[in-house]
Design a protein around this motif. Structure first.
Motif, PDB file in Angstrom:
ATOM      1  N   ARG A  17       0.821  -1.222   0.000  1.00  0.00           N
ATOM      2  CA  ARG A  17       0.000   0.000   0.000  1.00  0.00           C
ATOM      3  C   ARG A  17       0.853   1.270   0.000  1.00  0.00           C
ATOM      4  O   ARG A  17       0.311   2.378   0.080  1.00  0.00           O
ATOM      5  CB  ARG A  17      -0.910   0.020   1.239  1.00  0.00           C
ATOM      6  N   LEU A  18       2.170   1.139  -0.085  1.00  0.00           N
ATOM      7  CA  LEU A  18       3.025   2.320  -0.049  1.00  0.00           C
ATOM      8  C   LEU A  18       2.804   3.223  -1.259  1.00  0.00           C
ATOM      9  O   LEU A  18       2.914   4.448  -1.162  1.00  0.00           O
ATOM     10  CB  LEU A  18       4.494   1.902   0.028  1.00  0.00           C
ATOM     11  N   ASP A  19       2.488   2.629  -2.418  1.00  0.00           N
ATOM     12  CA  ASP A  19       2.259   3.452  -3.611  1.00  0.00           C
ATOM     13  C   ASP A  19       1.055   4.373  -3.440  1.00  0.00           C
ATOM     14  O   ASP A  19       0.989   5.438  -4.060  1.00  0.00           O
ATOM     15  CB  ASP A  19       2.055   2.559  -4.836  1.00  0.00           C
ATOM     16  N   GLU A  20       0.083   3.971  -2.605  1.00  0.00           N
ATOM     17  CA  GLU A  20      -1.070   4.840  -2.355  1.00  0.00           C
ATOM     18  C   GLU A  20      -0.624   6.144  -1.711  1.00  0.00           C
ATOM     19  O   GLU A  20      -1.148   7.220  -2.029  1.00  0.00           O
ATOM     20  CB  GLU A  20      -2.078   4.134  -1.455  1.00  0.00           C
ATOM     21  N   LEU A  21       0.338   6.059  -0.798  1.00  0.00           N
ATOM     22  CA  LEU A  21       0.827   7.272  -0.146  1.00  0.00           C
ATOM     23  C   LEU A  21       1.558   8.171  -1.131  1.00  0.00           C
ATOM     24  O   LEU A  21       1.390   9.385  -1.122  1.00  0.00           O
ATOM     25  CB  LEU A  21       1.759   6.893   1.007  1.00  0.00           C
ATOM     26  N   ARG A  22       2.365   7.565  -1.967  1.00  0.00           N
ATOM     27  CA  ARG A  22       3.167   8.362  -2.899  1.00  0.00           C
ATOM     28  C   ARG A  22       2.293   9.030  -3.968  1.00  0.00           C
ATOM     29  O   ARG A  22       2.662  10.083  -4.497  1.00  0.00           O
ATOM     30  CB  ARG A  22       4.228   7.478  -3.552  1.00  0.00           C
ATOM     31  N   SER A  23       1.163   8.420  -4.304  1.00  0.00           N
ATOM     32  CA  SER A  23       0.293   8.982  -5.340  1.00  0.00           C
ATOM     33  C   SER A  23      -0.918   9.713  -4.763  1.00  0.00           C
ATOM     34  O   SER A  23      -1.826  10.072  -5.501  1.00  0.00           O
ATOM     35  CB  SER A  23      -0.193   7.857  -6.266  1.00  0.00           C
ATOM     36  N   ALA A  24      -0.942   9.913  -3.456  1.00  0.00           N
ATOM     37  CA  ALA A  24      -2.094  10.567  -2.826  1.00  0.00           C
ATOM     38  C   ALA A  24      -2.200  12.017  -3.265  1.00  0.00           C
ATOM     39  O   ALA A  24      -1.202  12.733  -3.360  1.00  0.00           O
ATOM     40  CB  ALA A  24      -1.983  10.486  -1.306  1.00  0.00           C
ATOM     41  N   THR A  25      -3.422  12.452  -3.555  1.00  0.00           N
ATOM     42  CA  THR A  25      -3.667  13.851  -3.900  1.00  0.00           C
ATOM     43  C   THR A  25      -4.067  14.674  -2.679  1.00  0.00           C
ATOM     44  O   THR A  25      -3.984  15.896  -2.706  1.00  0.00           O
ATOM     45  CB  THR A  25      -4.781  13.950  -4.952  1.00  0.00           C
TER      46      THR A  25
END
Length: 372
Positions: free
Chosen positions: A216-224
Motif C-alpha cells: 500500500r506504499l504506492d497509495e501514499l506516494r500517489s495521494a492527492t
C-alpha cells in the motif's frame, strides 16, 4: 421372386434410416443465448479513499537527561505535567559537586597569587635590567616564570568555570514549553550522565503515526490529499502532509511506519488521541471505473466487450473494443480512453464470449469499486 422383393424392402428401410440420421446431424439444436450483465459508461473524476488508524504524537519529543551523574534527590513533575521553558524538573545530590567546586576555587586562588607574585617580580627585574644591575639571562628567567604563572592561572580559571557548570548541571530544566510524556526515574535512584530520565513533548506541532503494509506504499506516494479525523470528533477533518516513511519494515509486523504532519491542529487535539487517516486519490481527468472482471486481454493489449443491442432487458450482440488503462485501484480498473459515454460494457463472463455473439441483457447493478 419373393426373396428379391424382401431384399428390396430391407434396402429401402435401411436407406430411410440413413436419410433420417443424416437429417438429424445436419440440423443440431441451437445453443442457448448467454445472459450477460453490463455497466453503463459514465466518465467522471474518480476518487478513492484508504483509511488507517493512527495515534496523535508531538512532532518534537526530547529525551531529557542530566549532563552529570549522581543521585536523584528531588523530582518536581509527573507524567502529563505541562511545563514552561526553564522550569525545574529534577535535581541531583550536589555534595560531591560542591567539593569539586571548592577545590577548583582554591586552586584558582593559588594560581592568582602565584601570578601576582610573578608579575611583581618581572616588573622589578625589568627596572634592574634597565639600570644594568642584572643580565639579560636573569630577566629571561623571570619572564618565563611569569608566563608559566599566567598559563596556570588560565587553567585554574577554566577548571573553576567547569566546576561551576557541573554544579549547574545537577539541576534538570525544561529547554522549551511542553508536556512531560514519560518518566523513567524515581527519587533516590542513581543515574549516569546522558541517561534518559524523562521525555518532553512540544505540542505546538503534531503528527499522526500509523503503519502501512508494503503493498500500500504506492497509495501514499500517489495521494492527492490526506484527511485526518479524530475518533472523539469524527465529523471534523483536518488536512495532513506525509512527513516521513520509514526506510525499513518492522521485523515483527512487516509494515512501514508513516508520520503525517497535521496542518493547523486544533486546540482540542491532544497527544495520544486515536485518529483516522484517509489517503485520498483523485484522477487527473475524467475516467471510467469498471470492475476488474470487465477487463479482457486481447493479445498483449487490454480490451472490453461492448453490448450493441437495445436498451433494457433484451437481446443483442457483443463486440470487442481495445481500451487504455489509466490505473488499477483496489478491485476496480480506471479506463482512460476507448469508451464513449452511455455505452454498455459487459462486466462478467467476458472470457466465454466471441465477437458477434448474441447475448441476453440482465438488469444493471453498481459494479465500480471505490467512492466517487
Amino acid at each position: 421372386m419373393r426373396m428379391i422383393r424382401n431384399s428390396l424392402s430391407l434396402a429401402a428401410v435401411a436407406g430411410g434410416l440413413l436419410l433420417l440420421t443424416g437429417c438429424d446431424r445436419a440440423a443440431p439444436a441451437p445453443e442457448p443465448i448467454r445472459p450477460v450483465r453490463v455497466a453503463t459508461v459514465a466518465p467522471e473524476v474518480y476518487e478513492s479513499r484508504s483509511s488507517y488508524t493512527g495515534e496523535i504524537r508531538a512532532r518534537y519529543e526530547t529525551n531529557m537527561a542530566f549532563r552529570v551523574g549522581g543521585k536523584i534527590v528531588a523530582r518536581y513533575v509527573e507524567i502529563g505535567s505541562e511545563v514552561k521553558k526553564g522550569a525545574l524538573l529534577a535535581r541531583l545530590d550536589v555534595e560531591d559537586t560542591r567539593l569539586v567546586t571548592q577545590n577548583a576555587r582554591a586552586q584558582l586562588s593559588a594560581a592568582q597569587a602565584n601570578f601576582n607574585q610573578a608579575q611583581t617580580e618581572l616588573n622589578r627585574y625589568r627596572k634592574l635590567f634597565e639600570s644594568r644591575v642584572i643580565s639579560q639571562a636573569e630577566l629571561d628567567r623571570r619572564q618565563n616564570t611569569y608566563n608559566t604563572a599566567e598559563a596556570q592561572l588560565d587553567s585554574a580559571r577554566s577548571q573553576h568555570r567547569s566546576a561551576q557548570n557541573q554544579m549547574d548541571y545537577t539541576e534538570l530544566h525544561a529547554d522549551a514549553d511542553g508536556v512531560i510524556t514519560g518518566i523513567s526515574i524515581e527519587t533516590g535512584q542513581v543515574v549516569s550522565a546522558g541517561q534518559t530520565v524523562m521525555k518532553l513533548a512540544r505540542p505546538e506541532e503534531k503528527e499522526v503515526v500509523f503503519n502501512v503494509a508494503e503493498n500500500r506504499l504506492d497509495e501514499l506516494r500517489s495521494a492527492t490529499a490526506i484527511a485526518i479525523s479524530l475518533w472523539a470528533q469524527p465529523d471534523k477533518e483536518y488536512s495532513g502532509v506525509v512527513r516521513e516513511i520509514a526506510p525499513g519494515a518492522d521485523p515483527a509486523t512487516r509494515t512501514y511506519a508513516v508520520k503525517v504532519a497535521v496542518q493547523n491542529p486544533p486546540a482540542g487535539m491532544r497527544l495520544g488521541m486515536t485518529s483516522t487517516v484517509s489517503i485520498v486519490r483523485r484522477s487527473d481527468a475524467s475516467v471510467v471505473a469498471l470492475p476488474l472482471s470487465a477487463l479482457y486481454q486481447q493479445g498483449a493489449e487490454p480490451a472490453v466487450w461492448i453490448y450493441t443491442g437495445p436498451a433494457g432487458e433484451g437481446e443483442g450482440k457483443v463486440e470487442l473494443r481495445p481500451v487504455t488503462v489509466a490505473a488499477y485501484i483496489d478491485k476496480a480498473v480506471l479506463i482512460a480512453a476507448g469508451l464513449k459515454d452511455g455505452e454498455k460494457v459487459v462486466t462478467a463472463g467476458v472470457h466465454k464470449l466471441i465477437p458477434g455473439q448474441t447475448v441476453r441483457l440482465l438488469p444493471e447493478v453498481q459494479t465500480a469499486a471505490g467512492k466517487k
